[in-house]
Design a protein around this motif. Structure first.
Motif, PDB file in Angstrom:
ATOM      1  N   GLY A 140       0.970  -1.200  -0.025  1.00 47.39           N
ATOM      2  CA  GLY A 140       0.114   0.078  -0.074  1.00 47.39           C
ATOM      3  C   GLY A 140       0.775   1.106  -0.106  1.00 47.39           C
ATOM      4  O   GLY A 140       0.539   2.381  -0.547  1.00 47.39           O
ATOM      5  N   ALA A 141       2.007   1.080   0.806  1.00 44.29           N
ATOM      6  CA  ALA A 141       2.796   2.513   0.728  1.00 44.29           C
ATOM      7  C   ALA A 141       3.533   2.483  -0.628  1.00 44.29           C
ATOM      8  O   ALA A 141       3.580   3.593  -1.164  1.00 44.29           O
ATOM      9  N   PHE A 142       3.736   1.393  -1.187  1.00 46.89           N
ATOM     10  CA  PHE A 142       4.408   1.593  -2.375  1.00 46.89           C
ATOM     11  C   PHE A 142       3.421   2.178  -3.564  1.00 46.89           C
ATOM     12  O   PHE A 142       3.973   3.278  -4.341  1.00 46.89           O
ATOM     13  N   ALA A 143       2.142   1.802  -3.325  1.00 44.46           N
ATOM     14  CA  ALA A 143       1.206   2.191  -4.342  1.00 44.46           C
ATOM     15  C   ALA A 143       0.760   3.788  -4.175  1.00 44.46           C
ATOM     16  O   ALA A 143       0.704   4.547  -5.066  1.00 44.46           O
ATOM     17  N   ILE A 144       0.828   3.998  -3.008  1.00 43.27           N
ATOM     18  CA  ILE A 144       0.162   5.527  -2.492  1.00 43.27           C
ATOM     19  C   ILE A 144       1.607   6.474  -3.008  1.00 43.27           C
ATOM     20  O   ILE A 144       1.338   7.576  -3.473  1.00 43.27           O
ATOM     21  N   SER A 145       2.686   6.082  -3.081  1.00 48.03           N
ATOM     22  CA  SER A 145       3.846   6.705  -3.294  1.00 48.03           C
ATOM     23  C   SER A 145       4.051   6.772  -4.732  1.00 48.03           C
ATOM     24  O   SER A 145       4.394   8.072  -5.194  1.00 48.03           O
ATOM     25  N   ALA A 146       3.713   5.873  -5.455  1.00 43.41           N
ATOM     26  CA  ALA A 146       3.921   5.888  -6.880  1.00 43.41           C
ATOM     27  C   ALA A 146       2.848   6.881  -7.491  1.00 43.41           C
ATOM     28  O   ALA A 146       2.993   7.614  -8.225  1.00 43.41           O
ATOM     29  N   ASN A 147       1.526   6.858  -6.696  1.00 39.43           N
ATOM     30  CA  ASN A 147       0.495   7.652  -7.154  1.00 39.43           C
ATOM     31  C   ASN A 147       0.763   8.992  -6.777  1.00 39.43           C
ATOM     32  O   ASN A 147       0.814   9.814  -7.729  1.00 39.43           O
ATOM     33  N   HIS A 148       1.557   9.485  -5.672  1.00 35.87           N
ATOM     34  CA  HIS A 148       1.805  10.837  -5.436  1.00 35.87           C
ATOM     35  C   HIS A 148       2.730  11.236  -6.293  1.00 35.87           C
ATOM     36  O   HIS A 148       2.452  12.428  -6.889  1.00 35.87           O
ATOM     37  N   LEU A 149       4.057  10.512  -6.846  1.00 41.39           N
ATOM     38  CA  LEU A 149       4.934  11.089  -7.682  1.00 41.39           C
ATOM     39  C   LEU A 149       4.383  10.881  -9.163  1.00 41.39           C
ATOM     40  O   LEU A 149       4.703  12.059  -9.726  1.00 41.39           O
ATOM     41  N   THR A 150       3.410  10.353  -9.498  1.00 37.84           N
ATOM     42  CA  THR A 150       2.787  10.554 -10.714  1.00 37.84           C
ATOM     43  C   THR A 150       1.895  11.654 -10.971  1.00 37.84           C
ATOM     44  O   THR A 150       2.039  12.569 -11.942  1.00 37.84           O
ATOM     45  N   ARG A 151       1.123  12.055  -9.796  1.00 38.78           N
ATOM     46  CA  ARG A 151       0.431  13.303  -9.808  1.00 38.78           C
ATOM     47  C   ARG A 151       1.255  14.515  -9.952  1.00 38.78           C
ATOM     48  O   ARG A 151       1.106  15.573 -10.380  1.00 38.78           O
ATOM     49  N   GLU A 152       2.427  14.466  -9.049  1.00 40.14           N
ATOM     50  CA  GLU A 152       3.199  15.489  -8.885  1.00 40.14           C
ATOM     51  C   GLU A 152       3.908  15.731 -10.170  1.00 40.14           C
ATOM     52  O   GLU A 152       4.011  17.226 -10.654  1.00 40.14           O
ATOM     53  N   LYS A 153       4.146  14.714 -11.137  1.00 41.47           N
ATOM     54  CA  LYS A 153       4.799  15.006 -12.280  1.00 41.47           C
ATOM     55  C   LYS A 153       4.166  15.252 -13.569  1.00 41.47           C
ATOM     56  O   LYS A 153       4.493  16.050 -14.480  1.00 41.47           O
ATOM     57  N   THR A 154       2.864  14.717 -13.478  1.00 37.16           N
ATOM     58  CA  THR A 154       2.094  14.890 -14.575  1.00 37.16           C
ATOM     59  C   THR A 154       0.866  15.476 -14.397  1.00 37.16           C
ATOM     60  O   THR A 154       0.293  16.006 -15.289  1.00 37.16           O
ATOM     61  N   GLY A 155       0.254  15.781 -13.141  1.00 41.27           N
ATOM     62  CA  GLY A 155      -0.632  16.603 -13.079  1.00 41.27           C
ATOM     63  C   GLY A 155      -1.984  15.487 -12.608  1.00 41.27           C
ATOM     64  O   GLY A 155      -2.914  16.006 -12.283  1.00 41.27           O
ATOM     65  N   ARG A 156      -1.674  14.449 -13.039  1.00 44.23           N
ATOM     66  CA  ARG A 156      -3.126  13.459 -13.079  1.00 44.23           C
ATOM     67  C   ARG A 156      -2.469  12.109 -12.314  1.00 44.23           C
ATOM     68  O   ARG A 156      -1.290  11.595 -12.728  1.00 44.23           O
ATOM     69  N   SER A 157      -3.061  11.380 -11.454  1.00 46.30           N
ATOM     70  CA  SER A 157      -2.668  10.331 -10.499  1.00 46.30           C
ATOM     71  C   SER A 157      -2.986   9.178 -11.287  1.00 46.30           C
ATOM     72  O   SER A 157      -3.653   9.100 -12.335  1.00 46.30           O
ATOM     73  N   ILE A 158      -2.411   8.026 -11.075  1.00 46.56           N
ATOM     74  CA  ILE A 158      -2.654   6.751 -11.440  1.00 46.56           C
ATOM     75  C   ILE A 158      -4.158   6.278 -11.603  1.00 46.56           C
ATOM     76  O   ILE A 158      -4.663   5.705 -12.268  1.00 46.56           O
ATOM     77  N   VAL A 159      -4.849   6.495 -10.351  1.00 44.88           N
ATOM     78  CA  VAL A 159      -5.852   6.186 -10.184  1.00 44.88           C
ATOM     79  C   VAL A 159      -6.828   7.263 -11.372  1.00 44.88           C
ATOM     80  O   VAL A 159      -7.808   6.425 -11.730  1.00 44.88           O
TER      81      VAL A 159
END
Length: 196
Positions: free
Chosen positions: A63-82
């Protein structure tokens, strides 16, 4: 009668307080980013360390891995993985909005023109049917193509017929499962060798 009040002037202490608040926000965002990178790199390592077992700690680390990946994706691209997944799966009403009726009409005309051009070019009928099959596959959604694995309608009846024939020949379910697994493993090379 309303009287306009002059704009309120900020004092030096208020300006300093706002700057401090802005600096704290920047520091907090930086902290979240570094924490996300740390979890993104450390959690797979911690999961891989012995004893390897699926327990509550593994679930928490995943879960921590998924949340971290989601946060970094949102930070870089403006849209989260979800958000990206939701956009791909999207609700049927949203899918129906695109392409518009006009776009579908134009696509239909283009397809008809291509078919006529292929017929006039002397292409055999079986080649035209193959081309139409490819067009249908392209029109089919990505989710459907992945879920069905390239199977067309009537696949279950064909599979049951193959199963019935194999059982009549004396093969068991274990043999059938082995054949299916081998077919997947060898990417259908067995069928190609039989054809040759």
């Amino acid at each position: 009668m309303s009287t306009q009040q002059p704009p309120q002037q900020l004092t030096a202490s208020q300006i300093k307080e706002q700057e401090m608040y802005a600096q704290r926000n920047r520091d907090f965002e930086k902290f979240k980013t570094y924490t996300a990178y740390t979890f993104l790199l450390a959690t797979p390592v911690l999961i891989a360390l012995p004893p390897r077992k699926l327990d509550h700690l593994t679930v928490l680390l995943t879960g921590a891995f998924a949340i971290s990946a989601n946060h970094l994706t949102r930070e870089k691209t403006g849209r989260s993985i979800v958000e990206r997944i939701e956009a791909k799966i999207a609700r049927p009403s949203m899918l129906r909005q695109l392409p518009s009726d006009r776009a579908e009409e134009v696509q239909g005309r283009l397809r008809a023109a291509r078919e006529a051009q292929l017929r006039e070019g002397g292409m055999p009928a079986d080649e035209i049917e193959k081309w139409k099959g490819l067009q249908r596959k392209q029109e089919q959604g990505v989710v459907d193509r992945v879920w069905m694995g390239g199977e067309e309608k009537g696949w279950m009846e064909r599979r049951l017929e193959e199963e019935k024939k194999a059982l009549e020949e004396g093969k068991g379910y274990g043999d059938l499962i082995y054949e299916y697994i081998w077919d997947v493993w060898s990417w259908g090379k067995k069928d190609e060798e039989d054809d040759e």
